[in-house]
Design a protein around this motif. Structure first.
Motif, mmCIF file in Angstrom:
data_model
loop_
_atom_site.group_PDB
_atom_site.id
_atom_site.type_symbol
_atom_site.label_atom_id
_atom_site.label_comp_id
_atom_site.label_asym_id
_atom_site.label_seq_id
_atom_site.Cartn_x
_atom_site.Cartn_y
_atom_site.Cartn_z
ATOM 1 N N UNK A 195 1.421 -3.070 -11.635
ATOM 2 C CA UNK A 195 2.185 -3.602 -12.764
ATOM 3 C C UNK A 195 2.703 -2.488 -13.668
ATOM 4 N N UNK A 196 1.873 -1.479 -13.920
ATOM 5 C CA UNK A 196 2.314 -0.365 -14.759
ATOM 6 C C UNK A 196 3.403 0.444 -14.058
ATOM 7 N N UNK A 197 3.239 0.620 -12.739
ATOM 8 C CA UNK A 197 4.262 1.326 -11.980
ATOM 9 C C UNK A 197 5.583 0.561 -12.038
ATOM 10 N N UNK A 198 5.523 -0.760 -11.917
ATOM 11 C CA UNK A 198 6.742 -1.564 -11.994
ATOM 12 C C UNK A 198 7.419 -1.386 -13.343
ATOM 13 N N UNK A 199 6.628 -1.325 -14.407
ATOM 14 C CA UNK A 199 7.189 -1.121 -15.737
ATOM 15 C C UNK A 199 7.881 0.226 -15.840
ATOM 16 N N UNK A 200 7.238 1.270 -15.299
ATOM 17 C CA UNK A 200 7.834 2.599 -15.325
ATOM 18 C C UNK A 200 9.150 2.622 -14.557
ATOM 19 N N UNK A 201 9.175 2.022 -13.361
ATOM 20 C CA UNK A 201 10.381 2.048 -12.536
ATOM 21 C C UNK A 201 11.495 1.216 -13.159
ATOM 22 N N UNK A 237 0.899 2.652 3.981
ATOM 23 C CA UNK A 237 2.196 2.493 4.641
ATOM 24 C C UNK A 237 3.114 3.686 4.406
ATOM 25 N N UNK A 238 2.640 4.692 3.661
ATOM 26 C CA UNK A 238 3.439 5.892 3.485
ATOM 27 C C UNK A 238 3.703 6.215 2.023
ATOM 28 N N UNK A 239 4.658 7.120 1.818
ATOM 29 C CA UNK A 239 4.974 7.640 0.489
ATOM 30 C C UNK A 239 6.452 7.442 0.202
ATOM 31 N N UNK A 240 6.748 7.021 -1.026
ATOM 32 C CA UNK A 240 8.120 7.004 -1.529
ATOM 33 C C UNK A 240 8.191 8.024 -2.652
ATOM 34 N N UNK A 241 9.036 9.028 -2.478
ATOM 35 C CA UNK A 241 9.156 10.118 -3.445
ATOM 36 C C UNK A 241 10.514 10.028 -4.138
ATOM 37 N N UNK A 242 10.501 9.779 -5.443
ATOM 38 C CA UNK A 242 11.740 9.674 -6.226
ATOM 39 C C UNK A 242 12.052 11.041 -6.825
ATOM 40 N N UNK A 294 0.818 -1.210 0.000
ATOM 41 C CA UNK A 294 0.000 0.000 0.000
ATOM 42 C C UNK A 294 0.845 1.250 0.000
ATOM 43 N N UNK A 295 1.997 1.192 -0.672
ATOM 44 C CA UNK A 295 2.893 2.347 -0.745
ATOM 45 C C UNK A 295 2.473 3.237 -1.913
ATOM 46 N N UNK A 296 2.453 4.552 -1.680
ATOM 47 C CA UNK A 296 2.226 5.502 -2.761
ATOM 48 C C UNK A 296 3.581 5.963 -3.287
ATOM 49 N N UNK A 297 3.788 5.836 -4.587
ATOM 50 C CA UNK A 297 5.045 6.252 -5.204
ATOM 51 C C UNK A 297 4.832 7.557 -5.956
ATOM 52 N N UNK A 298 5.698 8.533 -5.672
ATOM 53 C CA UNK A 298 5.648 9.825 -6.343
ATOM 54 C C UNK A 298 6.968 10.044 -7.071
ATOM 55 N N UNK A 299 6.925 10.801 -8.132
ATOM 56 C CA UNK A 299 8.138 11.198 -8.845
ATOM 57 C C UNK A 299 8.172 12.719 -8.873
ATOM 58 N N UNK A 300 9.207 13.282 -8.282
ATOM 59 C CA UNK A 300 9.311 14.736 -8.145
ATOM 60 C C UNK A 300 8.057 15.329 -7.520
#
Length: 817
Positions: A198-204, A231-236, A183-189
């Motif tokens: 699955x789409x997020x995995x492809x992007x990463x 579970x929080x945010x991961x910001x790349x 349940x992690x939210x992934x952000x970019x900038x």
């Protein structure tokens, strides 16, 4: 009952914060005089990170020193009565001194007139400042992994780097967990990625590690952030060059696992006056091996038990092209507008071979089958962002706008050939030929506004609003061979359209005391969704949720600091998980969506203690209701994967992160997390389910500096754990890399090896809900890499690095490479 208690705790926290604030306001003593002001250059632009000192006018004795911030603002506290001057110096500018001013008893705050600094006449030659950031550092509200410059980053993708971040794990299906919880939210900038897992995995996997600056891990975000992510945010954070003139870098790398891989990237930046133009392009080819062994024991419900022994070899070949182009323009020293256009064009090809032995005794074949499948996938994306940032005054009042549009076009063509055999190897029946075509389109529109207003010197208000509109269109066209002609298979074909609109608004109020800061916030999100499987009854939802948050931070003394935080969060089902179609992998294995999945809600509490700004200890508790969980269930002899809502998921965690320095050439970091995950559901697929387990994860990084080179060694271990119905076995590995720069540090060479001892595995089993299966997986994890980076152009003087509002959207989609 539990919900009532939690709400009581929330209200108590808010009342304590309000009463504490009031008591401080009433009993606080009058502060000594404060002196503040700002610096600008001869073009009227703020000068950041200038050395500023307040000196006595009588004898030029230095009283205090400080640095100006991003807005060119400086301040000094507790200045006694007297006559003073302010002196400012910064590289490339002549020294500047303010007019004299007088501080008297009860002066309060004194504003020094703006100091205008003139460019110096001396030409500054190239100055190289070497400041080595630790790979992992702990900040007040987040953990930061400084990827830029790390030898382990070069040649790796964002997904591979993320798997090495503190507290982060990536499972067999590229699902990302933080401190044991999904349940992690992934952000970019700072921008959401509205993609399925699955789409997020492809992007990463298609994001070159050389384009990444840092990875921020925020376990308990404030109301300013979207409420998604239990579970929080991961910001790349991607690199953005902020140097004057024209400059850039070229990176090229090659790697060898079981197959060869290569990657390259180009970064360019041009800054001239008020205009800053930047661009990045990266490409790569990667072929990876994946071995899977699956043993299943299945009862047919009539007293007969069959053993399925399945072996699969699934290599995948990826080719990616990513780009990012943008510009910022300073209309005035306080007003910046900008745009960013980004996207990718990726392909992925898989040629899988699966052999399955079926028998009433383990290892003895009564029959068998062999399935060969070919997947040809194409992913394209374009995203456009327009942003506007206005600094209304020098006190920190700001207003920013973001408009975003993003479109994904994904195509997937699959062909399956299954041959059936008797025990003696003879053909049991004719081959089965299947074909799938599954084009999908995802369109995203978002708009947001953020406003910051310092109400007083110690109170700051943040407010904002956001609107998002997401539409996904998945069209699965399944066909079956009939006498050499493919015809439509209505039982497996479907067309699923999903629309979702979210309107959100938030308020944050921050109060700063002498040693304590308190922040309370509230976010509201209204969600309207429509899931329409063409030919079936649409599933419509509309719900309004409130997400409070509270943070208290107290500095005990120079070396000890504590904080307590709370937030409520939501996770909406992924678009693909809502699609109720059945997707067959082979005649005995398939996936099935669930259109009736509900969102899950999580209450998060966290306590942090920091010693000497370095060692951090945290304790956390979370409780999730309607927990969305992946399950593997059986129907007769068939096994299928789906998602369902469990009643509750309870989590406890304890984390310690500490950097260390043994000598000037040997430093490192240790991160240890212990966590408990418990799952409960009174009625799940006809079973009462209640299971959980304590587990721990340890990760250490060692950095050695010698003869101008830098050696990094990283080791990690995760104990066995329980996640839902799965029992996951221990995982461990060791990575190492070395780098050295040449030609006045313009050329950098990095050599590294992932999983040096080839011991990284993803093995799990389950004996719950009538299941009895064991999965052993081995990915192409031991990889040697060579990466070269060449920096060129004008890199001598850094200029003001203003932040644009550019980078907020794209998170619950499926399929980006």
């Amino acid at each position: 009952m539990m919900k009532t208690k939690i709400n009581h705790i929330i209200y108590t926290l808010l009342l304590v914060a309000i009463s504490w604030s009031a008591s401080f306001a009433q009993t606080g003593k009058a502060a000594a005089a404060k002196v503040s002001g700002s610096l600008v250059n001869d073009q009227g632009k703020p000068l950041d990170y200038a050395s500023v000192s307040i000196i006595k006018a009588t004898d030029s004795t230095v009283v205090k020193g400080a640095l100006s911030n991003d807005n060119g603002i400086y301040s000094f506290d507790k200045i006694p009565a007297g006559k003073y001057l302010v002196k400012a110096t910064v590289v490339g500018y002549a020294k500047a001194i303010s007019k004299p001013f007088t501080v008297t008893e009860g002066s309060g705050t004194i504003e020094v007139p703006v100091i205008n600094m003139q460019a110096g006449n001396t030409t500054l030659k190239t100055v190289t400042v070497t400041a080595s950031k630790p790979l992992v550092e702990r900040k007040i509200d987040r953990t930061v992994m400084n990827v830029e410059g790390s030898v382990l980053a070069a040649g790796n993708t964002a997904m591979e780097i993320l798997a090495r971040a503190p507290g982060v794990t990536v499972d067999k299906d590229d699902n990302i967990s933080l401190k044991g919880k999904q349940g992690v939210t992934v952000m970019i900038n700072d921008k959401l990625t509205y993609l399925t897992p699955a789409q997020l995995a492809t992007l990463l996997r298609s994001t070159d590690g050389n384009t990444i600056k840092s990875i921020e891990i925020i376990t308990n975000p404030s109301a300013k952030y979207d409420a998604a992510g239990n579970s929080g945010i991961i910001n790349i954070k991607l690199k953005k060059n902020a140097q004057s003139g024209t400059n850039g870098s070229i990176t090229a790398g090659v790697a060898k696992g079981r197959y060869w891989r290569d990657n390259s990237s180009l970064n360019l930046n041009h800054k001239d006056g008020n205009l800053n133009v930047f661009g990045t392009f990266s490409r790569g080819d990667s072929k990876r091996a994946h071995d899977l062994l699956l043993d299943r024991v299945v009862s047919n419900g009539q007293g007969v038990t069959n053993y399925f022994n399945q072996q699969s070899y699934m290599p995948d070949a990826n080719h990616y092209n990513n780009y990012r182009i943008g510009a910022d323009y300073d209309l005035t020293p306080k007003h910046t507008i900008g745009f960013v256009v980004s996207g990718y064009s990726n392909t992925e090809n898989n040629h899988n071979s699966t052999s399955t032995i079926i028998g009433t005794k383990y290892g003895v074949a009564d029959s068998s089958l062999r399935t060969n499948s070919v997947f040809e996938q194409a992913y394209k994306n374009i995203a456009v962002n327009l942003n506007d940032r206005l600094k209304i005054d020098t006190n920190g009042q700001e207003l920013s706008f973001d408009l975003d549009y993003s479109k994904f076009n994904n195509g997937n063509n699959a062909q399956y050939t299954t041959d059936y055999f008797l025990a003696d190897g003879s053909t049991q029946r004719p081959s089965q030929l299947l074909r799938n075509q599954s084009p999908s389109t995802i369109t995203i529109y978002t708009a947001k506004v953020d406003y910051t207003k310092p109400l007083t010197k110690t109170i700051k208000l943040e407010a904002g609003a956001k609107y998002s509109n997401v539409k996904t269109d998945n069209d699965l066209r399944a066909q079956i061979d009939s006498s050499g002609v493919y015809i439509n298979d209505k039982g497996r074909s479907n067309h699923f359209i999903y629309d979702e609109k979210i309107e959100a608004g938030y308020l944050n109020l921050n109060k700063q005391f002498k040693k304590t800061s308190i922040q309370v916030g509230l976010r509201a999100e209204c969600t309207q969704s429509n899931g329409n499987l063409i030919g079936s009854t649409p599933v419509n939802r509309s719900y309004l949720n409130f997400f409070p948050s509270a943070f208290i931070n107290h500095t005990i003394n120079d070396k000890n600091e504590v904080s307590l935080s709370y937030s409520r969060r939501i996770d909406r089902p992924g678009y693909d998980a809502l699609n109720p179609f059945i997707f067959y992998l082979d005649p005995y294995t398939f996936q099935k969506g669930n259109a009736f999945l509900n969102p899950q809600y999580t209450q998060n509490f966290e306590f942090n203690y920091t010693y000497n700004k370095t060692i951090n200890v945290s304790l956390g508790y979370s409780r999730t209701t309607d927990a969305i969980t992946e399950l593997i269930l059986t129907e007769g002899e068939k096994t299928f994967q789906t998602n369902k809502n469990l009643q509750t998921q309870t989590g406890y965690n304890a984390n310690i992160n500490t950097p260390f320095t043994i000598t000037k050439w040997w430093e490192g970091n240790v991160n240890v997390t212990a966590f408990y995950l418990g799952f409960k559901s009174d009625s799940l697929a006809g079973f009462n389910f209640n299971d959980g387990q304590w587990a721990y994860q340890a990760r250490t990084t060692q950095t050695f500096k010698f003869a101008g080179a830098r050696l990094e060694v990283m080791g990690d271990y995760q104990s066995k754990l329980t996640y839902g119905i799965y029992k996951i076995r221990p995982r461990y590995s060791v990575d190492l890399g070395i780098s050295k720069s040449f030609f006045d540090k313009k050329l950098n060479v990095k050599v590294a090896c992932d999983d040096v001892f080839n011991i990284r595995r993803n093995n799990l089993s389950s004996n719950e809900l009538g299941n009895n299966f064991d999965i052993r997986q081995r990915n192409d994890s031991r990889v040697g890499r060579l990466t070269l980076t060449y920096n060129f152009g004008n890199n001598s003087i850094k200029v003001r690095q203003h932040r644009s509002g550019a980078d907020d959207e794209k998170g619950r989609v499926k399929g980006n490479n």
